[in-house]
Each structure stands twice: as C-alpha cells, then as structure tokens.
Write a protein that holds these residues in place. Structure first.
Motif, PDB file in Angstrom:
ATOM      1  N   ALA A   1      -0.290 -28.327 -12.060  1.00 41.29           N
ATOM      2  CA  ALA A   1       0.330 -28.322 -10.733  1.00 41.29           C
ATOM      3  C   ALA A   1       1.343 -27.192 -10.592  1.00 41.29           C
ATOM      4  N   GLY A   2       1.599 -26.469 -11.669  1.00 36.92           N
ATOM      5  CA  GLY A   2       2.539 -25.357 -11.627  1.00 36.92           C
ATOM      6  C   GLY A   2       2.619 -24.682 -12.971  1.00 36.92           C
ATOM      7  N   PHE A   3       3.081 -23.425 -12.984  1.00 35.09           N
ATOM      8  CA  PHE A   3       3.177 -22.679 -14.239  1.00 35.09           C
ATOM      9  C   PHE A   3       4.418 -21.801 -14.193  1.00 35.09           C
ATOM     10  N   PHE A   4       5.191 -21.837 -15.284  1.00 32.74           N
ATOM     11  CA  PHE A   4       6.386 -21.009 -15.425  1.00 32.74           C
ATOM     12  C   PHE A   4       6.152 -20.011 -16.545  1.00 32.74           C
ATOM     13  N   PHE A   5       6.312 -18.720 -16.237  1.00 30.45           N
ATOM     14  CA  PHE A   5       6.106 -17.648 -17.210  1.00 30.45           C
ATOM     15  C   PHE A   5       7.440 -16.984 -17.501  1.00 30.45           C
ATOM     16  N   ASP A   6       7.929 -17.110 -18.728  1.00 29.07           N
ATOM     17  CA  ASP A   6       9.147 -16.426 -19.139  1.00 29.07           C
ATOM     18  C   ASP A   6       8.776 -15.111 -19.795  1.00 29.07           C
ATOM     19  N   GLU A   7       9.382 -14.007 -19.361  1.00 27.75           N
ATOM     20  CA  GLU A   7       9.083 -12.659 -19.853  1.00 27.75           C
ATOM     21  C   GLU A   7       7.613 -12.300 -19.625  1.00 27.75           C
ATOM     22  N   VAL A   8       7.171 -12.465 -18.395  1.00 32.18           N
ATOM     23  CA  VAL A   8       5.758 -12.244 -18.072  1.00 32.18           C
ATOM     24  C   VAL A   8       5.328 -10.805 -18.295  1.00 32.18           C
ATOM     25  N   ALA A   9       6.242  -9.842 -18.206  1.00 37.22           N
ATOM     26  CA  ALA A   9       5.864  -8.438 -18.406  1.00 37.22           C
ATOM     27  C   ALA A   9       5.435  -8.154 -19.839  1.00 37.22           C
ATOM     28  N   LEU A  10       5.712  -9.064 -20.766  1.00 33.35           N
ATOM     29  CA  LEU A  10       5.294  -8.901 -22.156  1.00 33.35           C
ATOM     30  C   LEU A  10       3.943  -9.535 -22.432  1.00 33.35           C
TER      31      LEU A  10
ATOM     32  N   PHE B   1       7.752 -16.791 -12.099  1.00 35.05           N
ATOM     33  CA  PHE B   1       7.720 -15.645 -13.011  1.00 35.05           C
ATOM     34  C   PHE B   1       9.134 -15.116 -13.249  1.00 35.05           C
ATOM     35  N   ASN B   2       9.411 -14.804 -14.511  1.00 31.04           N
ATOM     36  CA  ASN B   2      10.709 -14.270 -14.908  1.00 31.04           C
ATOM     37  C   ASN B   2      10.451 -13.091 -15.841  1.00 31.04           C
ATOM     38  N   CYS B   3      11.144 -11.962 -15.652  1.00 29.95           N
ATOM     39  CA  CYS B   3      10.932 -10.837 -16.560  1.00 29.95           C
ATOM     40  C   CYS B   3      12.020  -9.796 -16.409  1.00 29.95           C
TER      41      CYS B   3
END
Length: 427
Positions: free
Chosen positions: A135-144, A166-168
């Motif tokens: 139902a949702g997705f959290f990406f920490d440091e997505v640029a990596l 998204f966090n980066c």
C-alpha cells in the motif's frame, strides 16, 4: 531495560509540511509521491520515516508496506533504530521486529500493519520485492539504488490510496532518478521539498560548521548546498600544496605506522608509508613501480615486490592495507609475517572521505612524493559517464590515488555517534 527517549526540537516549516502533506486538510493530499532531497543532516530522514508510519497507520489496517535502503544494515542503523525509539517514546505503539523475516509489525490500538525491509544495493535486488502487494513504499537514499529495483518496488504499490516516499542527497544532473521523477512531477504527482541544514532546527552552529568543512568540490555542492551537479574536472580539487605539504615529523614522535598499497601485475604497484603524530597522519614516502614503463619493460614477481616492501620499510613494522583484488600477493606477504588488511574499495565513499581528511588536516603529505603529487593533479572525473548519470573516475593516473583512498577508508573511516554525527577513529 529502559528504552532511551528521543528528544525532539520544534519542527521547521518544511518538516511540518512533510509530517502533514497527506492529511485531509492539506492541499497536497491527492498527490501520490513526496520527494525530499537536499543536504546532509537536514532532518529529512527522521521526519519522513515517522510521517510514513503515521500516514500508513491512519489510512490502512492489516496491509503490507515496503521500506528500502541501500543495504538492510544501513537502513536499520540510520532509519529503523531511531524510528523505533521515536514511536515507543510517543506511546500507543507496539513494535515487533522480526529480523529473520526482515519485517516490522507495528500496532496502534486496533490497527496493525506489516513493513517489509529491503536493501536495494544492486540490479539483483529487484528480485527481492517480486510478489509483494503493498500500500506504500518508503525509499531512503534512493539515489544510491539502481533503477531496476525502484521500478520493481514502485510497481508493487497497487492498493487504492497508495503513495511513494523518496528521500535522498543529490547526485549528478543526469542521474536516472532526477530525470524520471524529479524532472517529471506532473507524471508522478510529486510534491518536491528541498532541504538544507538550515531546515533542521536540532543542529547547532558548531555542527553545521563541522559539516561545511567536511566536503569540498562537487560533494560540497551536493551534500551541503543540495544541488544536482556534474562531477567534472580534477577529483581532489581541494589539494593545496602550501597547506598540505609539510616537513615530516621527527621519527621519535611517530607512534604508529601503516602501509597502504595498490597492486598491479602489469599496472603500477604502489606502497605508501603513513606515520601518525599528534593527531595527524603523514604520508612519509612512496614506492612506485610501473611494469610497462621502465627500461626493458621489466615486470616483477610477487616475491620481488615482497622484497621491495621489506627494503621500503626497513626496520619499521606496520600493517599493510592492500588492494582487495591482490589475493595472491596478500598470501605471499602473510607467509612472510606481515599483517594484511583487505582494503575497502568503495570508490565514491573513499573519495569523499579522503577529501574530507585532506581539508580537515587529518592527513598531510611530505615533500618528495612525486607520484602522489603528479596523480593529484591528473586524477579526473570521467565526463562521458557523467553524461550517462554515473559518477566514475578516469582509470588513469590513479594507482597512488587508490592507495591513498585505501588508507583513509581503512584507518579514518567515519563512524556515527549516538547523535548521528560523523567522528573519526584513528587506527
């Protein structure tokens, strides 16, 4: 045991916006994606992770969600550990951390949701998320992360009302994430919030100043100014001979020695001798042999290089931080009684750390290091790969630079204290 409580400072306006963008009264409630990018230590990760949990617990029950970092280890250290402290400190939350299943089960009142933890470090990581309905997705440091993993993970979000988080920190202007997500906000219904360290009220002026001094060049532009800029020109553009080249300390004052080595059968082999004195590591002398460019194009065997190392060190005893690919040479050195430490060969992290060590006076150079100085002025970013969204260096004039990077990663690699501030542990 008593769980340490997380101490909050009042949130900044941007942090408050992240915490409430999905609520009924927000003008952004119908957006599907939030992207927070910008400088390091800007307070992005903390507010995004807590808001992600608050959103999911307020809108869903008995659903699955994904939380991804570059590796599961870094995700647990940088996101999940502080997140669990925050949730427990707020009260009303019950958390079951099922490490064997890489699963967090979070309950508040009659609501329970399931959060699967993923590492997105390479192309093969996309296989880990196949089959998940989220139902949702959290990406920490997505640029990596590779695009294939993010594409597979976002495709798993198939519940009505699902959102992407998204966090980066920024990368290059041609990075796939910038081109696909940041540059196409209407396509993905993106709320983009750009952070700097000034948006984190918990940072003191002293800490901000420390981080301003940690980075130079392209990494300063990305990690302090928060800009998506191209890596170009000389890699170590912060090298200042007037400040960084000094006379060696008296040998009687040196308390530790280390050798760092880049090994080549046909390519050059390099030994750098480092000595520690009064809080500074000095590069004292170098050995540089090029198997291609020498009279007669003579190459050397592992035994000959081991003999040369013995001559290079003389009476000095020191561990050898060695190119991790030089396995046969490592065995040869260990047979002769040397302590051999495989080098960490993460190029970009190593370059960032080495620049920081140079700028902060943790390493200095002594006169006479002709190969080191020549490579410092000719070690450059690859402009062609930069246009493709990848940060790479030109694989020329890099052997002494590799040995220098191995040293910094092996001896001065940063750790994090309880406040998340990078500190340096000497070898």
């Amino acid at each position: 045991m008593r769980v340490p409580q997380f101490e909050f400072t009042p949130f900044s306006p941007k942090q408050l916006q992240v915490s409430a963008w999905w609520t009924d009264k927000s003008p952004y409630k119908d957006y599907e994606t939030i992207i927070c990018d910008g400088s390091v230590r800007a307070g992005k990760t903390l507010i995004m992770s807590t808001s992600f949990i608050e959103w999911s617990m307020a809108n869903f029950n008995d659903e699955q969600f994904g939380i991804a970092g570059k590796t599961i280890g870094s995700l647990r250290r940088n996101v999940l550990t502080p997140l669990k402290r925050i949730l427990k400190g707020r009260g009303g939350y019950r958390i079951k951390d099922k490490r064997a299943d890489n699963l967090l089960e979070i309950t508040r009142g009659n609501v329970t949701n399931h959060y699967y933890v993923f590492g997105g470090k390479d192309e093969g990581s996309q296989d880990l998320v196949q089959g998940l309905t989220a139902a949702g997705f959290f990406f920490d440091e997505v640029a990596l992360m590779p695009q294939s993993f993010v594409n597979q993970a976002t495709a798993r979000v198939s519940k009505d009302g699902g959102k992407y988080w998204f966090n980066c920190n920024p990368d290059g202007p041609y990075h796939w994430f910038k081109l696909e997500w940041l540059d196409q906000p209407k396509k993905h219904k993106v709320l983009h919030i750009h952070f700097t360290m000034n948006d984190n009220p918990s940072l003191s002026d002293e800490v901000r100043d420390r981080y301003n001094r940690m980075y130079t060049g392209v990494f300063y532009q990305r990690y302090i100014l928060g800009l998506w800029v191209l890596a170009e020109g000389v890699v170590y553009d912060n090298f200042n001979a007037e400040q960084m080249v000094v006379d060696p300390p008296d040998p009687s004052r040196i308390t530790k020695y280390v050798v760092s080595s880049d090994y080549g059968a046909l390519n050059p082999t390099v030994f750098l001798l480092w000595g520690f004195c009064d809080g500074v590591w000095y590069c004292l002398k170098e050995y540089y042999f090029d198997g291609r460019n020498n009279p007669g194009h003579r190459q050397k065997s592992d035994d000959q290089y081991a003999n040369d190392l013995g001559t290079f060190l003389g009476p000095i005893s020191a561990p050898i931080i060695l190119d991790p690919s030089a396995k046969h040479f490592a065995i040869k050195l260990e047979q002769r009684g040397y302590e051999v430490i495989p080098a960490d060969n993460d190029v970009l992290d190593g370059i960032r750390l080495t620049q920081s060590c140079m700028s902060n006076g943790l390493i200095k150079f002594t006169p006479g290091l002709s190969s080191v100085f020549k490579e410092l002025s000719s070690y450059i970013w690859d402009s062609k790969t930069g246009q493709k969204g990848e940060d790479k260096v030109v694989k020329e004039h890099d052997h002494a630079m590799d040995a220098m990077r191995y040293f910094c990663m092996g001896v001065l690699a940063p750790n994090q204290n309880e406040e998340g501030i990078q500190v340096f542990d000497h070898y």
